[in-house]
Design an enzyme around this catalytic site. Structure first.
Site, mmCIF file in Angstrom:
data_model
loop_
_atom_site.group_PDB
_atom_site.id
_atom_site.type_symbol
_atom_site.label_atom_id
_atom_site.label_comp_id
_atom_site.label_asym_id
_atom_site.label_seq_id
_atom_site.Cartn_x
_atom_site.Cartn_y
_atom_site.Cartn_z
ATOM 1 N N HIS A 247 0.863 -1.180 0.000
ATOM 2 C CA HIS A 247 0.000 0.000 0.000
ATOM 3 C C HIS A 247 0.901 1.232 0.000
ATOM 4 O O HIS A 247 2.039 1.189 0.486
ATOM 5 C CB HIS A 247 -0.866 -0.042 1.261
ATOM 6 N N ASP B 103 2.887 -4.578 8.099
ATOM 7 C CA ASP B 103 1.621 -3.852 7.971
ATOM 8 C C ASP B 103 0.492 -4.886 8.061
ATOM 9 O O ASP B 103 0.246 -5.633 7.127
ATOM 10 C CB ASP B 103 1.601 -3.114 6.637
ATOM 11 N N GLN C 45 -4.666 -5.334 6.715
ATOM 12 C CA GLN C 45 -5.586 -6.234 6.013
ATOM 13 C C GLN C 45 -5.658 -7.607 6.653
ATOM 14 O O GLN C 45 -6.578 -8.383 6.371
ATOM 15 C CB GLN C 45 -5.165 -6.367 4.545
ATOM 16 N N LYS D 47 -10.746 -1.729 10.297
ATOM 17 C CA LYS D 47 -10.730 -2.918 9.448
ATOM 18 C C LYS D 47 -11.344 -4.117 10.169
ATOM 19 O O LYS D 47 -11.661 -5.125 9.528
ATOM 20 C CB LYS D 47 -9.297 -3.282 9.043
ATOM 21 N N CYS E 198 -4.705 2.427 -3.714
ATOM 22 C CA CYS E 198 -3.478 2.932 -3.089
ATOM 23 C C CYS E 198 -2.340 1.934 -3.263
ATOM 24 O O CYS E 198 -1.524 1.733 -2.353
ATOM 25 C CB CYS E 198 -3.698 3.249 -1.609
#
Length: 404
Positions: free
Chosen positions: A121, A198, A201, A224, A362
């Protein structure tokens, strides 16, 4: 037993209509929906406990502080951090990444190297580019293959004694690929590099274990995983958090202030300047509890069934191409219809009550790799149904017929 119809009753928004049609919400990779149980916690906070925390001797302040710190401990337990003070409350994933990048700006030298992946991202690309501009360090990229998987042999070649930092997402937001972060972390540590994952997700689908992963930093966002926007967390190993300088100066992050010198507060407050998103933090804890009550094993199993069903049905549509066919992926499907712009498809789907995301998500380097302007992305959560998948399939076929 997993009962999706019962679960759906927890989400008020799923009962509404869009453009005269029942809402089919398939934009969960951008933001998940919020259950009534979390909404009630937000209302309860502002109705009964609204006060600034850590600073007051009065009852409301103490009660709000207790709830906020209990939420921190809930997040610590869920992600199995060793200490509660290793959980830094942030405004979200992007904030956490920038906090770490800012900290390393005083630790890197010109000959140092940073590695990111081709699946990132923009939030996990731009801060590191800015860091390299400040320090003179070099940014390297782990390439991907046409299935949307990282080429690990190339990662092995990129690692050197000059590698100081490796940054990879746990799951690709654009393709749904689950990256082999265990191997990535282990290999980075062999050359003495720190690793930031990260997890934005991943957190709605996978229960990540900080100690088992042996990761140095991990970031994610509440919105999320059924929580509110504007709140997230940064996990950092205690030793690393002591090494990094504060990201922002202000109230709460200090131990003592004079005009000659300021000393900083202990962890986690060193990185939490100013009044935090108190209600958001408390609600984040409630969202984690909500998802754990359903059970992540059950969530993962059900979402995989949705992914397989939706993939099989979409593949039956002529001239439809799916991007991201990794062997190991979560419930995200990015696709295009030949000769039709993804934005046009998304617009027509919205007219039929179906919410998907269109564009580059993104993740422009991924789209450049495939030489496409973007994709239509349908992302599924545990409250979606096969009937909603059927509605998506019908709508895509109709859009194709109208736009061809």
């Amino acid at each position: 037993m997993f009962n999706v119809e019962k679960i759906r009753q927890d989400f008020p928004i799923l009962q509404r209509q869009v453009n005269g049609k029942p809402l089919v919400y398939l934009d969960n990779a951008a933001t998940s929906q919020t259950p009534q149980q979390v909404i009630d916690v937000i209302v309860d906070y502002y109705s009964n406990f609204n006060a600034n925390i850590h600073r007051g001797v009065h009852t409301l302040s103490q009660e709000a502080t207790d709830k906020y710190e209990a939420a921190r401990q809930t997040i610590q337990k869920h992600f199995n951090a060793k200490h509660a003070h290793e959980i830094i409350m942030t405004a979200g994933t992007t904030h956490g990444i920038n906090l770490v990048a800012n900290g390393f700006s005083s630790l890197l030298k010109k000959e140092d190297e940073i590695i990111v992946s081709a699946l990132e991202h923009h939030s996990n690309i731009v801060p590191w580019q800015m860091l390299c501009e400040k320090t003179g360090a070099t940014l390297k990229v782990i390439p991907m293959n046409t299935a949307g998987e990282l080429i690990m042999n190339d990662y092995d070649r990129l690692l050197t004694k000059n590698t100081k930092l490796v940054f990879v997402n746990h799951i690709s937001n654009a393709l749904g690929t689950i990256n082999p972060i265990e191997a990535i972390i282990k290999k980075a540590h062999q050359v003495g590099a720190a690793v930031l994952i990260d997890g934005a997700q991943a957190c709605p689908h996978i229960k990540a274990d900080m100690q088992a992963l042996n990761v140095d930093f991990y970031v994610a966002s509440a919105h999320k995983m059924c929580g509110p926007t504007g709140i997230g967390f940064l996990y950092g190993k205690e030793a690393w958090l002591h090494k990094l300088p504060p990201y922002q100066g202000g109230g709460e992050m200090i131990a003592d202030v004079t005009f000659e010198k300021t000393t900083y507060a202990d962890l986690p407050h060193k990185f939490e300047a100013g009044t935090p998103n108190i209600c958001g933090g408390i609600a984040f804890g409630a969202a984690v509890d909500y998802m754990n009550n359903i059970g992540f094993a059950a969530i993962e199993k059900y979402e995989h069934e949705l992914l397989e069903y939706a993939t099989a049905e979409l593949q039956k549509i002529q001239s439809l191409k799916i991007y991201g066919t990794a062997k190991n992926k979560t419930s995200v499907i990015s696709f295009n219809l030949e000769g039709i712009h993804p934005y046009d498809i998304g617009t027509l789907l919205d007219k039929m009550g179906i919410a998907v995301r269109t564009g580059h998500h993104c993740a422009q380097p991924i789209m450049n790799f495939y030489d496409i302007p973007g994709t239509v992305r349908a992302s599924f959560a545990f409250y979606n149904t096969k009937a909603e998948v059927d509605a998506l399939i019908t709508a895509v076929k109709k859009a194709q017929m109208m736009l061809s």
